[in-house]
Design a protein around this motif. Structure first.
Motif, PDB file in Angstrom:
ATOM      1  N   ASP A 111      38.488  60.622  22.108  1.00 45.61           N
ATOM      2  CA  ASP A 111      37.598  59.881  21.201  1.00 45.61           C
ATOM      3  C   ASP A 111      36.481  59.178  21.960  1.00 45.61           C
ATOM      4  O   ASP A 111      35.306  59.252  21.591  1.00 45.61           O
ATOM      5  N   LEU A 112      36.871  58.489  23.017  1.00 41.24           N
ATOM      6  CA  LEU A 112      35.919  57.707  23.811  1.00 41.24           C
ATOM      7  C   LEU A 112      34.818  58.604  24.392  1.00 41.24           C
ATOM      8  O   LEU A 112      33.632  58.280  24.336  1.00 41.24           O
ATOM      9  N   MET A 113      35.195  59.753  24.917  1.00 47.79           N
ATOM     10  CA  MET A 113      34.221  60.641  25.544  1.00 47.79           C
ATOM     11  C   MET A 113      33.459  61.477  24.506  1.00 47.79           C
ATOM     12  O   MET A 113      32.367  61.961  24.774  1.00 47.79           O
ATOM     13  N   GLY A 114      34.049  61.624  23.335  1.00 50.30           N
ATOM     14  CA  GLY A 114      33.381  62.369  22.260  1.00 50.30           C
ATOM     15  C   GLY A 114      32.227  61.579  21.669  1.00 50.30           C
ATOM     16  O   GLY A 114      31.276  62.145  21.128  1.00 50.30           O
ATOM     17  N   GLU A 115      32.314  60.261  21.768  1.00 50.67           N
ATOM     18  CA  GLU A 115      31.264  59.368  21.268  1.00 50.67           C
ATOM     19  C   GLU A 115      30.299  59.124  22.428  1.00 50.67           C
ATOM     20  O   GLU A 115      30.611  58.415  23.381  1.00 50.67           O
ATOM     21  N   LYS A 116      29.088  59.734  22.357  1.00 52.30           N
ATOM     22  CA  LYS A 116      28.242  59.775  23.560  1.00 52.30           C
ATOM     23  C   LYS A 116      27.703  58.411  23.988  1.00 52.30           C
ATOM     24  O   LYS A 116      27.519  58.171  25.186  1.00 52.30           O
ATOM     25  N   THR A 117      27.458  57.506  23.033  1.00 48.88           N
ATOM     26  CA  THR A 117      26.941  56.195  23.453  1.00 48.88           C
ATOM     27  C   THR A 117      28.041  55.373  24.132  1.00 48.88           C
ATOM     28  O   THR A 117      27.781  54.684  25.119  1.00 48.88           O
ATOM     29  N   LYS A 158      19.312  62.282  20.784  1.00 49.04           N
ATOM     30  CA  LYS A 158      20.594  62.987  20.725  1.00 49.04           C
ATOM     31  C   LYS A 158      21.545  62.302  19.746  1.00 49.04           C
ATOM     32  O   LYS A 158      21.529  61.079  19.618  1.00 49.04           O
ATOM     33  N   ALA A 159      22.368  63.097  19.103  1.00 48.08           N
ATOM     34  CA  ALA A 159      23.372  62.564  18.178  1.00 48.08           C
ATOM     35  C   ALA A 159      24.533  61.981  18.982  1.00 48.08           C
ATOM     36  O   ALA A 159      25.037  62.630  19.893  1.00 48.08           O
ATOM     37  N   SER A 160      24.954  60.770  18.612  1.00 46.34           N
ATOM     38  CA  SER A 160      26.092  60.149  19.314  1.00 46.34           C
ATOM     39  C   SER A 160      27.352  61.008  19.204  1.00 46.34           C
ATOM     40  O   SER A 160      28.173  61.046  20.109  1.00 46.34           O
ATOM     41  N   ALA A 161      27.478  61.681  18.077  1.00 46.34           N
ATOM     42  CA  ALA A 161      28.675  62.497  17.855  1.00 46.34           C
ATOM     43  C   ALA A 161      28.463  63.950  18.270  1.00 46.34           C
ATOM     44  O   ALA A 161      29.337  64.790  18.081  1.00 46.34           O
ATOM     45  N   GLY A 162      27.282  64.236  18.834  1.00 46.97           N
ATOM     46  CA  GLY A 162      26.965  65.624  19.197  1.00 46.97           C
ATOM     47  C   GLY A 162      27.564  66.008  20.528  1.00 46.97           C
ATOM     48  O   GLY A 162      28.581  65.470  20.961  1.00 46.97           O
ATOM     49  N   GLY A 163      26.898  66.965  21.196  1.00 45.00           N
ATOM     50  CA  GLY A 163      27.387  67.446  22.482  1.00 45.00           C
ATOM     51  C   GLY A 163      27.173  68.936  22.590  1.00 45.00           C
ATOM     52  O   GLY A 163      27.006  69.612  21.571  1.00 45.00           O
ATOM     53  N   GLY A 164      27.150  69.403  23.845  1.00 44.89           N
ATOM     54  CA  GLY A 164      26.976  70.827  24.074  1.00 44.89           C
ATOM     55  C   GLY A 164      25.680  71.379  23.504  1.00 44.89           C
ATOM     56  O   GLY A 164      25.586  72.558  23.175  1.00 44.89           O
ATOM     57  N   GLY A 165      24.672  70.519  23.386  1.00 45.35           N
ATOM     58  CA  GLY A 165      23.376  70.989  22.913  1.00 45.35           C
ATOM     59  C   GLY A 165      23.181  70.853  21.407  1.00 45.35           C
ATOM     60  O   GLY A 165      22.085  71.059  20.889  1.00 45.35           O
ATOM     61  N   GLN A 185      18.599  61.729  12.530  1.00 44.29           N
ATOM     62  CA  GLN A 185      19.672  60.994  11.849  1.00 44.29           C
ATOM     63  C   GLN A 185      20.223  61.779  10.658  1.00 44.29           C
ATOM     64  O   GLN A 185      21.442  61.860  10.476  1.00 44.29           O
ATOM     65  N   ASN A 186      19.324  62.387   9.889  1.00 39.54           N
ATOM     66  CA  ASN A 186      19.764  63.185   8.735  1.00 39.54           C
ATOM     67  C   ASN A 186      20.590  64.390   9.170  1.00 39.54           C
ATOM     68  O   ASN A 186      21.647  64.685   8.607  1.00 39.54           O
ATOM     69  N   SER A 193      28.872  63.979  10.219  1.00 31.81           N
ATOM     70  CA  SER A 193      29.244  62.842   9.357  1.00 31.81           C
ATOM     71  C   SER A 193      29.003  61.499  10.033  1.00 31.81           C
ATOM     72  O   SER A 193      29.745  60.539   9.825  1.00 31.81           O
ATOM     73  N   SER A 194      27.972  61.453  10.882  1.00 31.25           N
ATOM     74  CA  SER A 194      27.574  60.188  11.509  1.00 31.25           C
ATOM     75  C   SER A 194      26.089  60.279  11.774  1.00 31.25           C
ATOM     76  O   SER A 194      25.613  61.278  12.311  1.00 31.25           O
ATOM     77  N   SER A 195      25.348  59.235  11.362  1.00 28.04           N
ATOM     78  CA  SER A 195      23.893  59.314  11.529  1.00 28.04           C
ATOM     79  C   SER A 195      23.439  58.681  12.841  1.00 28.04           C
ATOM     80  O   SER A 195      22.256  58.576  13.108  1.00 28.04           O
ATOM     81  N   GLU A 196      24.383  58.273  13.671  1.00 29.73           N
ATOM     82  CA  GLU A 196      24.018  57.576  14.909  1.00 29.73           C
ATOM     83  C   GLU A 196      23.329  58.497  15.910  1.00 29.73           C
ATOM     84  O   GLU A 196      23.853  59.549  16.273  1.00 29.73           O
ATOM     85  N   VAL A 197      22.146  58.059  16.366  1.00 30.66           N
ATOM     86  CA  VAL A 197      21.437  58.792  17.423  1.00 30.66           C
ATOM     87  C   VAL A 197      20.993  57.807  18.505  1.00 30.66           C
ATOM     88  O   VAL A 197      20.906  56.605  18.261  1.00 30.66           O
TER      89      VAL A 197
END
Ligand code: MV4
Length: 497
Positions: A111-117, A158-165, A185-186, A193-197
């Motif tokens: 979880d911790l590493m999946g959340e990029k911020t 970048k999306a906080s919940a993103g990753g791998g491009g 964000q959209n 399911s998270s608008s955090e960038v």
């Protein structure tokens, strides 16, 4: 040690894990979907269980079914491989609730590493250099503008919940920032399911270098050096090597030290990878992959460590049986990912039945294959068929060996990217290591006549295919894979008429 492990995956990685289990005297249990009923991982496992329809959502991702099965058959651990459920923290929690050991890190670490911020915040605190930018999600456009000007354009959203491009957007000037943030964000809301960038400085022409680490459940950590993974297309890696020919030994020392700091910072245990961007001067933490990776064999070749066996031992609670000074970097390894795809048709997936199959052999060659003759390559899963991996004493010899091995690889029935690798392996920028992450996008023009086309080892006589088809038909007769216990010598009773 565990007596029985369920492998919640398919293809070459399931086969790879089965081999490790067998060498450790652990019963290897495969699961399979409708599409995989005749597949290699099912044949190689000690036991195999059907878990649902071909669509991954109804089989390999159906974790309630997989956990219930593991309980029923008394599997003490589940190895997730890569992809599918491997980085799903909820899955890990459910596995552990059922009293089964997950072969991988803790759910909280994932979880911790999946959340990029949160990952960036933690890394910054622990002396792991991050890409300059924000460590908090953007909340106001005004503030974002101020920070972007401080960082300097171009920047990356970048999306906080993103990753791998996934969920990335480059912004070149201030006037584009407002709209780019809103769009990002959209998109992020829809995809994750998270608008955090958040924002990062855009690193020009970087290389992707990653460090393999191992941590046990007793607080011991080691690194297994780095891999160079810049040869990729649309965030799909194509060729990887170890070590990286772009860094000197001083940089190697720093980047591996940073990776160990990263692993310690998140109380990591099991095998993990810390990804960095490298701009020929500095390296920056990008993200952590909390799983076994596709390209782990190149690291196994240069260190002699069996990463999958170590994963299983760590999961069981054993201490690492070696220290950092036992690990020596030896020689050079290269991996080519063999995909069923049509290079001339924009790398579109190529489906069909494998009618002919012969894999390379000889010194320093390893093939991690998920297919064999008669395998049906379907639309349901990733089109990666196998990994061809070679080792030799240095990079030039490894390149020569890879070309030799590629020339021995014969696959009939689907189009593959085998010949495409000659183009890479003979390219000036590859040979002099001046490539970056845009190497393929900027240099490969499939429509010009290229030398790599001449290595035409994709077409085989129909007669060979028919013979292969006959042999496998016989095997199917004497060994129906629906059997749940696979533990018999299927070849003994083969009779020729
Ligand atoms: C970047 C970048 C440039 N600057 N971040 C792509 C994968 C994801 N993990 C991060 N990625 C990138 N992030 C900043 N601040 C360029 C990429 C990038 C990339 C990175 C590694 C390997 C291949 C890549 C291909 C395109 C973009």
């Amino acid at each position: 040690m565990f007596k029985k492990i369920l492998i919640a995956n398919r293809g070459e990685i399931a086969v790879r894990i089965i081999k490790a289990c067998k060498e450790m005297n652990i019963t290897a249990v495969a699961v399979y979907s409708d599409a995989d009923i005749n597949s290699l991982h099912v044949r190689e496992a000690d036991e195999a269980y059907h878990i649902g329809k071909s669509a991954a959502g109804e089989s390999y991702l159906d974790y309630e079914k997989i956990i219930a099965l593991a309980k029923r058959i008394n599997a003490e651990a589940i190895h997730p491989g890569y992809g599918f459920l491997s980085e799903n923290a909820n899955f890990i929690r459910e596995v552990e609730k059922a009293g089964i050991t997950f072969v991988g890190p803790s759910a909280d670490t994932v979880d911790l590493m999946g959340e990029k911020t949160s990952a960036r915040t933690l890394m910054k605190k622990n002396n792991v250099p991050i890409v300059p930018g924000t460590t908090e999600p953007i909340t106001s456009l005004e503030e974002a503008k101020k920070i972007a000007e401080e960082i300097g354009f171009p920047i990356m959203i970048k999306a906080s919940a993103g990753g791998g491009g996934k969920g990335m957007r480059k912004v070149s000037k201030l006037e584009e920032l407002d709209e780019a943030i809103e769009r990002a964000q959209n998109e992020s809301q829809k995809a994750f399911s998270s608008s955090e960038v958040y924002m990062e400085k855009f690193i020009e022409q970087p290389k992707h270098i990653e460090v393999q680490i191992l941590g046990d459940k007793h607080g011991n950590y080691i690194h297994l050096f780095e891999r160079e993974c810049s040869v990729q297309r649309r965030h799909q890696k194509v060729l990887e090597e170890a070590p990286s020919s772009s860094i000197d030994s001083a940089t190697r020392e720093q980047i591996t030290k940073a990776a160990i700091n990263a692993a310690k910072a998140c109380n990591y245990y099991n095998a993990g990878t810390i990804e960095f961007l490298y701009d020929n001067k500095n390296f920056y933490f990008l993200e952590m992959n909390t799983r076994l990776q596709v390209e782990h064999p190149v690291t196994e070749f240069i260190t002699g460590v069996d990463i999958v066996k170590e994963q299983i031992k760590i999961a069981y609670g054993e201490k690492l049986s070696f220290t950092q000074k036992d690990i020596k970097l030896n020689g050079h390894a290269i991996e080519c990912r063999i995909y069923a795809e049509d290079v001339d048709n924009n790398f579109a997936p190529s489906i069909g039945k494998i009618l002919h199959y012969r894999t390379p052999t000889g010194p320093g060659v390893r093939v991690d294959s998920g297919i064999e003759i008669q395998t049906e390559v379907s639309i349901f899963y990733d089109p990666m068929l196998a990994k061809l991996v070679v080792w030799d004493k240095d990079r030039n010899n490894a390149i020569a060996r890879m070309k030799r091995a590629l020339s021995e690889y014969q696959i009939g029935g689907v189009k593959t990217n085998i010949n495409f690798f000659y183009w890479i392996l003979e390219h000036k920028y590859f040979l002099d290591s001046s490539f970056d992450n845009n190497f393929l996008e900027n240099n490969f023009l499939p429509l010009t006549p290229n030398k790599w086309r001449e290595n035409n080892n994709g077409n085989y006589e129909k007669a060979i295919a028919i013979l292969g088809a006959y042999l496998i038909e016989q095997e199917n007769k004497i060994h129906p894979v629906k059997l749940e216990n696979n533990n018999l010598n299927k070849w003994e009773s083969l009779k020729y008429e």
